[in-house]
Design an enzyme around this catalytic site. Sequence first.
Site, PDB file in Angstrom:
ATOM      1  N   THR A 109      17.785  -4.479 -10.977  1.00  0.00           N
ATOM      2  CA  THR A 109      18.630  -4.538  -9.786  1.00  0.00           C
ATOM      3  C   THR A 109      17.806  -4.148  -8.569  1.00  0.00           C
ATOM      4  O   THR A 109      17.398  -2.981  -8.461  1.00  0.00           O
ATOM      5  CB  THR A 109      19.798  -3.529  -9.925  1.00  0.00           C
ATOM      6  OG1 THR A 109      20.260  -3.531 -11.290  1.00  0.00           O
ATOM      7  CG2 THR A 109      20.925  -3.860  -8.972  1.00  0.00           C
ATOM      8  N   GLY A 204      26.131  -4.060 -14.762  1.00  0.00           N
ATOM      9  CA  GLY A 204      26.719  -2.849 -14.184  1.00  0.00           C
ATOM     10  C   GLY A 204      27.947  -2.441 -14.977  1.00  0.00           C
ATOM     11  O   GLY A 204      28.381  -3.154 -15.901  1.00  0.00           O
ATOM     12  N   GLU A 234      32.105  -6.814 -22.334  1.00  0.00           N
ATOM     13  CA  GLU A 234      31.747  -5.497 -22.890  1.00  0.00           C
ATOM     14  C   GLU A 234      33.010  -4.664 -23.055  1.00  0.00           C
ATOM     15  O   GLU A 234      33.083  -3.766 -23.876  1.00  0.00           O
ATOM     16  CB  GLU A 234      30.754  -4.768 -21.976  1.00  0.00           C
ATOM     17  CG  GLU A 234      29.322  -5.156 -22.230  1.00  0.00           C
ATOM     18  CD  GLU A 234      28.359  -4.358 -21.360  1.00  0.00           C
ATOM     19  OE1 GLU A 234      27.717  -3.437 -21.879  1.00  0.00           O
ATOM     20  OE2 GLU A 234      28.252  -4.669 -20.150  1.00  0.00           O
TER      21      GLU A 234
END
Length: 370
Positions: A109, A204, A234
């Site tokens: 990132t 994230g 997830e």
Amino acid sequence: MEAEKEKEKEMREWCVALPKVELHAHLNGSVRDSTLLELAKQLGDKGDIVFEDVKDVIMKNGRSLPECFRLFELYHILTTDHDTVTRITKEVVEDFAMENVVYLEIRTTPKNNEAKGMTKRSYMNAVIKGLKTVEAVEVVLFDSNSRADKTPMSELGGDTRKKKIYVRLLLSIDRRETTLAALDTVNLAMEMKDQGVIGIDLSGNPVVGEWETYLPALEHAKELGIPITIHCGEVANRNEIRAVLDFCPQRLGHVCCLNDEEWKKLKSLMIPVEICLTSNVMTGGAPSLELHHFADLYNAKHPLSLCTDDSGLFSTSLSNEYYLVASTFGLSKAELFQLAQDAVEFVFAGDELKRSLRELFERVGKELTT
Ligand SMILES: CNc1ncnc2c1ncn2[C@@H]1O[C@H](COP(=O)(O)O)[C@@H](O)[C@H]1O
Ligand SMILES: [Zn+2]
């Protein structure tokens, strides 16, 4: 008992020797514990953190999903200055190359950090500097048509001479970012496409943020022809999983919490999946190794590649992930080899590099599977 141990040792060594393609590795999640401890000690000595507290957190084994994201906060405190970013990039590449990863897509990132005089661009320059300072192995960062790449493929994954590893970069959009910040990352990826950046990732904390916030940036990337991979499912966020499948990126990470209809859709779309066994079991995305969705997707002949996600955070390696597949699901060496070889088809790099990787696997295949 002894014979069992011998067998395990031999299989683990074989998994290390196997040339491997790593498509899902976060830079900050792949840092060695020893480096994190050293960085924590330095900050502790300066009085910025309490070393003993941080040490316990780094060495602790349990990694629930919320704990992972608290840890990333800590990792970023330890690693986010230019020199440290350069150092960890160098070490992460060396670690992957040492276990015969021949093609590595590292994702990270890009970060703005005013206190450190850091912009997303300068962060990425520090990453690229890290790739260029690797000495233990040879890093190939460019396609041969953009820069010279004359080293014969025979050196890839070999043991006798300096190992060679192809490295490409994916820029991650963090789910905490605004639409504008996400667009900046996509534009940066476009600007840096001659410097080894070849794709975009969305990652994230999965319980944070809204799909609609990143969608304009992901659509922009699509319009620019930049390949995209997305962390999907997830957690069981039905609306988002549906939206991600509708968006149809080039690859998906994880795909843990899909319902029957979503599995069907994923399979009909044939989107390649980056499978992260240890990560999913540790964070609770899969109930156990035995019940991991790898088995179902593998049996359905769905396109797959084994990946580490965060080898440092989860104390794993890509060789270990292959070993786990063998020991849990009973795949033979020939089947493991095929799995590693198939991953070549899902890399974001261009056709020429794919052809070279195919040749490499062809060449070493007979030796490794007979
Ligand atoms: C465990 N499963 C996961 N799920 C979602 N995102 C993850 C992740 N593991 C890592 N990241 C993402 O990668 C960042 C760390 O590397 P970089 O600072 O980018 O190099 C984390 O802050 C998170 O955004
Ligand atoms: Zn990930």
